[in-house]
Design a protein around this motif. Structure first.
Motif, short mmCIF file in Angstrom:
data_model
loop_
_atom_site.label_atom_id
_atom_site.label_comp_id
_atom_site.label_asym_id
_atom_site.label_seq_id
_atom_site.Cartn_x
_atom_site.Cartn_y
_atom_site.Cartn_z
N THR A 65 9.58 -8.24 -11.06
CA THR A 65 8.98 -6.94 -11.38
C THR A 65 8.02 -7.06 -12.56
O THR A 65 6.93 -6.47 -12.54
CB THR A 65 10.09 -5.92 -11.70
OG1 THR A 65 10.98 -5.81 -10.59
CG2 THR A 65 9.49 -4.55 -11.99
N ALA A 66 8.41 -7.83 -13.56
CA ALA A 66 7.54 -8.02 -14.73
C ALA A 66 6.27 -8.78 -14.38
O ALA A 66 5.23 -8.60 -15.03
CB ALA A 66 8.31 -8.76 -15.83
N LEU A 67 6.33 -9.62 -13.35
CA LEU A 67 5.16 -10.42 -12.96
C LEU A 67 4.19 -9.68 -12.05
O LEU A 67 3.07 -10.15 -11.80
CB LEU A 67 5.63 -11.70 -12.25
CG LEU A 67 6.30 -12.76 -13.12
CD1 LEU A 67 6.84 -13.89 -12.25
CD2 LEU A 67 5.33 -13.30 -14.16
N LEU A 68 4.58 -8.53 -11.52
CA LEU A 68 3.72 -7.81 -10.58
C LEU A 68 2.32 -7.51 -11.14
O LEU A 68 1.32 -7.69 -10.43
CB LEU A 68 4.40 -6.51 -10.12
CG LEU A 68 5.64 -6.70 -9.23
CD1 LEU A 68 6.26 -5.34 -8.90
CD2 LEU A 68 5.29 -7.43 -7.95
N PRO A 69 2.20 -7.06 -12.38
CA PRO A 69 0.84 -6.84 -12.90
C PRO A 69 -0.01 -8.11 -12.92
O PRO A 69 -1.24 -8.04 -12.76
CB PRO A 69 1.08 -6.33 -14.33
CG PRO A 69 2.45 -5.73 -14.28
CD PRO A 69 3.22 -6.60 -13.34
N ALA A 70 0.61 -9.27 -13.12
CA ALA A 70 -0.15 -10.52 -13.12
C ALA A 70 -0.80 -10.77 -11.77
O ALA A 70 -1.87 -11.39 -11.69
CB ALA A 70 0.77 -11.69 -13.49
#
Length: 497
Positions: A65-70
């Protein structure tokens, strides 16, 4: 759909949580004064975070979830920058498709990031976003992901493994022999065709055709699965357009009822995803109609155009999966069935260890995994039991396989409950029965059906009173009967395509 099993009401709770998560994300965007386009982008980001992040552990889900913006931010910037440069934009979109599918080789995380990247490109076409809107879109997306993560991991942590989105089985090999590589090429070809033909029908809504082709490839791993999914996508869209004409068009973007129905559609997407792709697409189509109503551009012609573009995308996906590096149905079926059988073996091994006094042995995780594997095996076998399949013998063998695997799932689950207190059981006889079941699995996976049948006949005369013995006997019986549809002779194989 409404009578499908829902152990622990997991689908119901997951769907309710999704409505809360997406609704809270949109509400937060509105409270921050974001535009309607930014709120829609935030709502989509929250929905994808809740729907596509399916890592096996909660910790891994948080990282994904934290990597989605990347994955989403660079694509969003690229898509808005190329908004007015048609040819380069189209090439970039197809490249995003290829990379998004190729990323599935890295498992659930790769699949989630690939989907998020694709949908970031897609939403810019949906909203006709331009670079000047990027700061607001970024802010809305980050806010939505934070809200969705808060709801999922802090306020309502109901994770228990499993999800509507599966990652296709990866077959051994390198290069074009890998399933993910083949599918990446297939999806790129399908979306290229869909883009070209879709633009011939509409210069503004062509992306519907591309989106259809893309989503048909999600959760499929074989030629047969993709063909069936294409049919179901069109069916769900036809019904969804009809509902949109009856519901969304008369509403004409009225805010309160439209928002309420959008929330109901979000619930429907999550509740039906695991049991009916057609129902899920119906909910998606109605939701899209309501969103167009809120944007002030909905009319009957737009819904008809959506149906046409969906048909274009489905046909392009079907042609690509048949003509471009096809992945056979048999190879995929066999991979999932073998994994399910090995899981039965692991569950039985854990049960035997528990009965022998190992306090750490627990068949419950294997039983839960078996349920998930059976669900994926059912999806893989679905093309063979579809009404349009003309091969009756294969259809009947597929039905037998599904029924017998279902029996295995039920008996493994029941066996875990029946042996929860090993001190009250006759361990020696039960351990021996567990070993017979393990031998049956080993014979079956080694394609030696004769040994399975002999073991089952022996067990039939040795079945003893007591729930645990009964479940073990029924489990071995189901395994013995699986020998026929999974037989090693060419004439008795489950599939041949």
């Amino acid at each position: 759909m409404f009578i499908a099993p829902d152990p622990g009401r997991l689908r119901l709770r997951n769907s309710a949580r999704a409505v809360i998560g997406v609704g809270a994300a949109v509400a937060a965007s509105e409270l921050c004064g974001f535009s309607l386009s930014a709120s829609i982008t935030g709502g989509l980001a929250a929905l994808l975070a809740l729907f596509t992040v399916t890592d096996p552990t909660v910790g891994a889900q948080r990282i994904t979830t934290a990597l989605l913006p990347a994955a989403g931010f660079p694509v969003l910037a690229l898509a808005t920058a190329l908004h007015g440069v048609t040819t380069v934009r189209d090439v970039a979109f197809v490249a995003t498709v290829f990379c998004g599918v190729y990323a599935r080789r890295w498992g659930a995380r790769g699949q989630a990031l690939g989907i998020f990247a694709f949908m970031s490109f897609f939403v810019t076409q949906f909203l006709h976003a331009v670079p000047a809107q990027l700061p607001e879109l970024y802010a809305a997306m980050v806010l939505a992901l934070l809200v969705a993560a808060t709801v999922r991991f802090l306020l309502w942590p109901i994770e228990r493994g499993g999800s509507p989105v599966f990652v296709p089985a990866e077959l051994p090999g390198t290069g074009l022999s890998r399933t993910t590589t083949r599918q990446a090429v297939q999806a790129a070809v399908a979306c290229s065709l869909a883009l070209l033909i879709g633009q011939a029908f509409s210069e503004d809504r062509w992306y519907w055709a591309v989106g259809t082709a893309w989503w048909i490839f999600v959760n499929t791993a074989s030629r047969g699965e993709t063909l069936v999914r294409g049919f179901r996508r069109v069916l769900g869209t036809v019904i969804g357009v009809a509902v949109g004409l009856l519901v969304a068009v008369p509403l004409n973007g009225a805010p309160t009822p439209s928002v309420g129905l959008v929330a109901f559609c979000v619930f429907g997407i999550f509740y039906t995803a695991a049991v009916s792709y057609s129902w899920m697409i119906l909910a998606v189509t109605v939701m899209a109609s309501l969103l167009y109503g809120l944007l002030g551009v909905l009319d009957a012609d737009l819904l008809v155009l959506r149906l046409v573009e969906t048909g274009v995308g489905a046909v392009c996906a079907m042609l690509a999966v048949v003509l471009v590096l096809p992945v056979t149905t048999h190879a995929t079926n066999d991979a999932w069935i073998q994994r399910a059988l090995h899981c039965v073996h692991a569950a039985t091994t854990a049960t035997a260890a528990r009965l022998e006094g190992d306090p750490e042995a627990d068949p419950a995780p294997h039983a839960a995994e078996l349920e998930l594997l059976f669900g994926r095996a059912r999806v893989a076998l679905a093309p063979l039991v579809h009404p349009l399949n003309p091969f009756r013998a294969r259809k009947e063998r597929a039905r037998q396989t599904i029924q017998l695997l279902d029996d295995c799932v039920n008996e493994v689950r029941a066996l875990g409950s029946a042996t929860a207190d090993p001190a009250r059981l006759h361990e020696a006889s039960l351990v021996a029965a567990c070993w017979r079941v393990k031998s049956a699995v080993e014979a079956l996976t080694a394609r030696r059906p004769g040994r399975v049948e002999a073991a089952a006949q022996e067990t039939a005369h040795q079945a003893e009173a007591g729930p645990a013995h009964v479940h073990l006997h029924k489990l071995e019986k189901a395994l013995s009967e699986l020998a026929m549809p999974l037989g090693s002779s060419p004439g008795s194989r489950l599939t041949g395509s």
